[in-house]
Design a protein around this motif. Structure first.
Motif, PDB file in Angstrom:
ATOM      1  N   GLU A   1       0.795  -1.230   0.000  1.00  0.00           N
ATOM      2  CA  GLU A   1       0.000   0.000   0.000  1.00  0.00           C
ATOM      3  C   GLU A   1       0.826   1.278   0.000  1.00  0.00           C
ATOM      4  N   GLU A   2       2.144   1.153  -0.010  1.00  0.00           N
ATOM      5  CA  GLU A   2       2.969   2.351  -0.127  1.00  0.00           C
ATOM      6  C   GLU A   2       2.777   2.963  -1.511  1.00  0.00           C
ATOM      7  N   ALA A   3       2.765   4.282  -1.584  1.00  0.00           N
ATOM      8  CA  ALA A   3       2.477   4.974  -2.842  1.00  0.00           C
ATOM      9  C   ALA A   3       3.414   4.550  -3.970  1.00  0.00           C
ATOM     10  N   ALA A   4       4.700   4.408  -3.660  1.00  0.00           N
ATOM     11  CA  ALA A   4       5.669   4.034  -4.698  1.00  0.00           C
ATOM     12  C   ALA A   4       5.418   2.622  -5.210  1.00  0.00           C
ATOM     13  N   GLN A   5       5.032   1.727  -4.313  1.00  0.00           N
ATOM     14  CA  GLN A   5       4.747   0.352  -4.708  1.00  0.00           C
ATOM     15  C   GLN A   5       3.521   0.290  -5.615  1.00  0.00           C
ATOM     16  N   VAL A   6       2.474   0.988  -5.218  1.00  0.00           N
ATOM     17  CA  VAL A   6       1.251   0.996  -6.018  1.00  0.00           C
ATOM     18  C   VAL A   6       1.511   1.624  -7.386  1.00  0.00           C
ATOM     19  N   ALA A   7       2.265   2.707  -7.401  1.00  0.00           N
ATOM     20  CA  ALA A   7       2.574   3.377  -8.669  1.00  0.00           C
ATOM     21  C   ALA A   7       3.342   2.449  -9.598  1.00  0.00           C
ATOM     22  N   HIS A   8       4.245   1.641  -9.032  1.00  0.00           N
ATOM     23  CA  HIS A   8       5.004   0.685  -9.848  1.00  0.00           C
ATOM     24  C   HIS A   8       4.063  -0.282 -10.559  1.00  0.00           C
ATOM     25  N   PHE A   9       3.120  -0.850  -9.820  1.00  0.00           N
ATOM     26  CA  PHE A   9       2.227  -1.833 -10.436  1.00  0.00           C
ATOM     27  C   PHE A   9       1.200  -1.176 -11.353  1.00  0.00           C
ATOM     28  N   ARG A  10       0.888   0.079 -11.110  1.00  0.00           N
ATOM     29  CA  ARG A  10      -0.005   0.769 -12.048  1.00  0.00           C
ATOM     30  C   ARG A  10       0.714   0.965 -13.386  1.00  0.00           C
ATOM     31  N   ARG A  11       1.994   1.261 -13.322  1.00  0.00           N
ATOM     32  CA  ARG A  11       2.778   1.372 -14.562  1.00  0.00           C
ATOM     33  C   ARG A  11       2.874   0.012 -15.258  1.00  0.00           C
ATOM     34  N   GLU A  12       3.044  -1.053 -14.457  1.00  0.00           N
ATOM     35  CA  GLU A  12       3.085  -2.397 -15.031  1.00  0.00           C
ATOM     36  C   GLU A  12       1.778  -2.708 -15.764  1.00  0.00           C
ATOM     37  N   ALA A  13       0.659  -2.351 -15.152  1.00  0.00           N
ATOM     38  CA  ALA A  13      -0.648  -2.590 -15.776  1.00  0.00           C
ATOM     39  C   ALA A  13      -0.774  -1.803 -17.077  1.00  0.00           C
ATOM     40  N   ASP A  14      -0.282  -0.570 -17.081  1.00  0.00           N
ATOM     41  CA  ASP A  14      -0.342   0.253 -18.289  1.00  0.00           C
ATOM     42  C   ASP A  14       0.505  -0.368 -19.407  1.00  0.00           C
ATOM     43  N   ARG A  15       1.668  -0.876 -19.048  1.00  0.00           N
ATOM     44  CA  ARG A  15       2.540  -1.491 -20.056  1.00  0.00           C
ATOM     45  C   ARG A  15       1.903  -2.764 -20.611  1.00  0.00           C
ATOM     46  N   LEU A  16       1.248  -3.534 -19.761  1.00  0.00           N
ATOM     47  CA  LEU A  16       0.565  -4.745 -20.227  1.00  0.00           C
ATOM     48  C   LEU A  16      -0.602  -4.388 -21.148  1.00  0.00           C
ATOM     49  N   ALA A  17      -1.312  -3.325 -20.796  1.00  0.00           N
ATOM     50  CA  ALA A  17      -2.431  -2.894 -21.643  1.00  0.00           C
ATOM     51  C   ALA A  17      -1.931  -2.454 -23.015  1.00  0.00           C
TER      52      ALA A  17
END
Length: 282
Positions: free
Chosen positions: A243-259
């Motif tokens: 739930e740390e902001a940096a951790q969540v941001a990392h996986f949001r970027r991962e999701a964007d790259r997968l999309a």
């Protein structure tokens, strides 16, 4: 260990929202509890997710916090759903992480789920889910309860205000015939039907994409109306909530790259339907 962060993750739900409302108004916990003739421990347990929250209690708190209109309706609806979703407490064989995951799904307004190996749990059919349990070596005594829990989780997709589900999966998922060709064909037909819902988006990363950022494992990202987003990483023995902001941001970027690597929703559905037909012919 994942269990160390369970209390804070549970607080992402209704209790966490009520805590944030109280703090935003500068009200000490004991002062609010005294005004309602409650023990301070009761309000503390509600805010941290240790104790269930009744709609009547939420209504009382919202009066003190001056919440009206649509926001009041939303929070009361959350309280009503919280009471309804307690069904999982009676199911045996579920880990603390699984129970927390169910609560997060029930409170989320948006879910992004990446799966490189399996159909997402929120979109699995009963036969497919059972095949997953058998294949993963789940003891027969626990398998039935886990399948029931997995199917129970899916109720959030058909409620009046369902979360927006963005499911991303690898093409390899469509090829792996868990439970046999007939079970897999029905599962893929179910995916097509689920993706017809306006709140469900299904996209497939094709094998032609080659190596990509999602090959190292699955993840689910949950967004909430007020509270911070949470990422869930699943493992055979445990689960981890980030739930740390940096951790969540990392996986949001991962999701964007997968999309970006995935086929469009229309082309994805065509591919799923093609594999379903192939399994039906086997």
């Amino acid at each position: 260990m994942a269990k160390a962060n369970l209390p804070t993750v549970v607080g992402r739900g209704l209790g966490g929202e009520l805590r944030e409302l109280r703090k935003a108004r500068g009200l000490p916990l004991r002062q609010v509890a005294t005004r309602l003739d409650w023990q301070a421990s009761k309000l503390s347990r509600m805010e941290t997710g240790i104790q269930g929250i009744q709609a009547a209690d939420v209504a009382s708190l919202l009066v003190i916090y001056g919440i009206t209109g649509e926001e009041r309706k939303r929070l009361l609806a959350m309280a009503e759903r919280s009471a309804e979703t307690g069904w999982w407490e009676a199911i045996g064989g579920l880990s603390d992480e699984s129970r927390t995951l169910i609560r997060l799904e029930a409170e989320a307004v948006g879910i992004v789920n990446w799966e490189p190996l399996l159909v997402p749990g929120l979109l699995q059919t009963p036969d497919y889910a059972h095949a997953v349990m058998v294949g993963c070596g789940v003891p027969p005594a626990d398998a039935q309860g886990r399948v029931a829990a997995r199917l129970g989780r899916q109720a959030i997709l058909s409620r009046p205000n369902p979360p927006a589900l963005h499911a991303l999966l690898d093409e390899a998922v469509l090829r792996r015939a868990l439970g046999g060709p007939r079970v897999m064909a029905r599962q893929l037909r179910h995916l097509v039907e689920a993706a017809e819902r306006p709140t469900v988006t299904l996209r497939v990363v094709p094998l032609a994409a080659g190596a990509h950022t999602g090959l190292d494992g699955s993840f689910a990202l949950f967004d909430f109306p007020r509270n911070r987003s949470v990422v869930y990483l699943d493992h055979k023995l445990t689960g981890l909530f980030l739930e740390e902001a940096a951790q969540v941001a990392h996986f949001r970027r991962e999701a964007d790259r997968l999309a970006e690597a995935a086929l469009s929703p229309v082309d994805s559905m065509a591919l799923v339907a093609r594999y379903a037909a192939e399994h039906e012919r086997e």
